[in-house]
Enzyme design. Structure first.
Site, PDB file in Angstrom:
ATOM      1  N   ARG A 177      13.063  20.878   5.188  1.00  0.00           N
ATOM      2  CA  ARG A 177      13.062  20.057   6.398  1.00  0.00           C
ATOM      3  C   ARG A 177      13.077  18.591   5.985  1.00  0.00           C
ATOM      4  O   ARG A 177      12.188  18.129   5.275  1.00  0.00           O
ATOM      5  CB  ARG A 177      11.819  20.360   7.239  1.00  0.00           C
ATOM      6  CG  ARG A 177      11.773  19.637   8.585  1.00  0.00           C
ATOM      7  CD  ARG A 177      10.536  20.071   9.356  1.00  0.00           C
ATOM      8  NE  ARG A 177      10.539  19.537  10.712  1.00  0.00           N
ATOM      9  CZ  ARG A 177      10.035  18.359  11.060  1.00  0.00           C
ATOM     10  NH1 ARG A 177       9.483  17.579  10.134  1.00  0.00           N
ATOM     11  NH2 ARG A 177      10.059  17.949  12.320  1.00  0.00           N
ATOM     12  N   SER A 246      11.804  27.590  16.656  1.00  0.00           N
ATOM     13  CA  SER A 246      10.470  27.084  16.975  1.00  0.00           C
ATOM     14  C   SER A 246      10.163  27.367  18.440  1.00  0.00           C
ATOM     15  O   SER A 246      11.032  27.216  19.309  1.00  0.00           O
ATOM     16  CB  SER A 246      10.399  25.564  16.746  1.00  0.00           C
ATOM     17  OG  SER A 246      10.555  25.244  15.390  1.00  0.00           O
ATOM     18  N   LYS A 275       4.565  16.980  13.965  1.00  0.00           N
ATOM     19  CA  LYS A 275       5.041  17.052  15.347  1.00  0.00           C
ATOM     20  C   LYS A 275       4.318  15.982  16.157  1.00  0.00           C
ATOM     21  O   LYS A 275       3.543  16.268  17.070  1.00  0.00           O
ATOM     22  CB  LYS A 275       4.775  18.443  15.933  1.00  0.00           C
ATOM     23  CG  LYS A 275       5.552  19.569  15.266  1.00  0.00           C
ATOM     24  CD  LYS A 275       7.040  19.509  15.594  1.00  0.00           C
ATOM     25  CE  LYS A 275       7.790  20.690  15.009  1.00  0.00           C
ATOM     26  NZ  LYS A 275       9.235  20.647  15.319  1.00  0.00           N
TER      27      LYS A 275
END
Length: 352
Positions: A177, A246, A275
């Site tokens: 990521r 997700s 997040k």
């Protein structure tokens, strides 16, 4: 070509056929052994066996009689890539290529011997292509189903070294990521990390970017709620690769399952910088997933050594971690610690 000239080259044709019958059957046997002893898959092992036996029927004593091992100049030829295999996936793919190439040779030279044999080898090559897709997909999904710890990377100067250290701890599932790097750098890192994961027999998943996942031969892609549809990702990547999604709510989970996600992320369980601005879904969402998730799933979001027990007690069968591994002094030990805790909790049917 006249009958006389054909007769003059017949011994060479028989030698070519003989060598490639051996090559195809040997490659199939190597694949068959993995299907039989590692995967315990009767159907795929039997498909390999059936093709070996069909080739054996065409491999006649007349063709075998042309063999000249001592006079074969190719026995001394080799290539460094043939001397070692870095992982089971490379071993299997090398032997699938070996079989497919041999069958193509048998198809072409077989036209000088028997049209039935040539046609049979052509059809068998398509069967091998299908078997290759099925086997790689089976292996990927088997690793996914057994994975209890999922590393999602974050940027680090020594990124590849940290990922390798984590793999050395027994990690089998890694997601790259990276929201910061340009595409040139991201592609280079993804290629290196994919190879690294495959060297250790682990799956490599790319976050968001289906195009880069395809370019580096990743095992799959992980999609956020704002990314392309699961159906489109699967259309681009093919049915044999993994597509994850997700989810942050029961509604998102239900939609991901309906759309055919191979696995889902469940969270964020706790607030996390990864997040930023995203409210924690909490342990209640974990408990919802226990009752409703029908595919492998990973609790994610702010999980570390201080709260992992709470997440497992809520029912999570597996977890995804970012900072607790990527920022650990020793990623190998961090992975081993997490796995030791996870493995104390038996996997329960219905929990992923």
């Amino acid at each position: 070509m006249s009958d006389t000239s054909l007769a003059s080259i017949q011994p060479a044709v028989w030698r070519i056929l003989d060598a490639n019958f051996d090559r195809a059957r040997e490659g199939l046997r190597i694949i068959e052994e993995w299907c039989r002893f590692a995967l315990n898959d009767t159907a795929m092992a039997n498909e390999c066996k059936q093709m070996r036996q069909e080739l054996g029927m065409w491999h006649t004593p007349q063709i075998r009689s042309a063999r000249d091992t001592t006079g074969d100049v190719g026995t001394a030829l080799s290539h460094p890539r043939e001397e070692q295999r870095t992982g089971i996936e490379q071993l299997l793919q090398a032997n699938f290529c070996r079989v497919q190439e041999a069958l193509r040779v048998l198809e072409e030279y077989g036209k000088l011997q028997s049209s039935t044999m040539s046609s049979g080898c052509k059809q068998m090559r398509y069967r091998v292509y299908s078997l290759e897709s099925s086997l790689l997909a089976y292996r990927r999904r088997q690793i996914l189903a057994n994975a209890r710890l999922y590393l999602v990377t974050s940027p680090a100067p020594d990124l590849l070294a940290r990922v390798e250290a984590a793999l050395q701890g027994g990690l089998t599932l890694v997601q790259y990521r990276d929201k910061q790097s340009n595409d040139v750098d991201r592609l280079a890192i993804a290629q290196a990390m994919c190879q690294l994961c495959h060297n250790y027999g682990a799956l490599f998943i790319l976050n968001d970017r289906v195009d880069l996942a395809l370019a580096v031969n990743a095992d799959g892609v992980h999609l956020g709620q704002q990314d392309i549809s699961i159906a489109l990702a699967r259309q681009i990547l093919g049915s044999q690769r993994i597509v994850g999604r997700s989810t942050t709510s029961p509604e998102e989970m239900a939609l991901a399952l309906k759309e055919g996600a191979d696995y889902i992320g469940v969270g964020p369980v706790y607030e996390t910088p990864t997040k930023a601005g995203k409210a924690a879904a909490g342990l209640e969402y974990i408990q919802h997933a226990v009752k409703n998730a029908t595919v492998p799933w990973f609790a994610i979001g702010g999980i570390d050594s201080t709260n992992i027990d709470d997440v497992l007690q809520a029912g999570a069968p597996a977890i995804a971690i970012v900072r607790a591994i990527m920022e650990a002094d020793n990623p190998t030990h961090a992975v081993q610690y997490c796995l030791s805790i996870l493995n104390r909790v038996p996997r329960i049917e219905g929990r992923g």
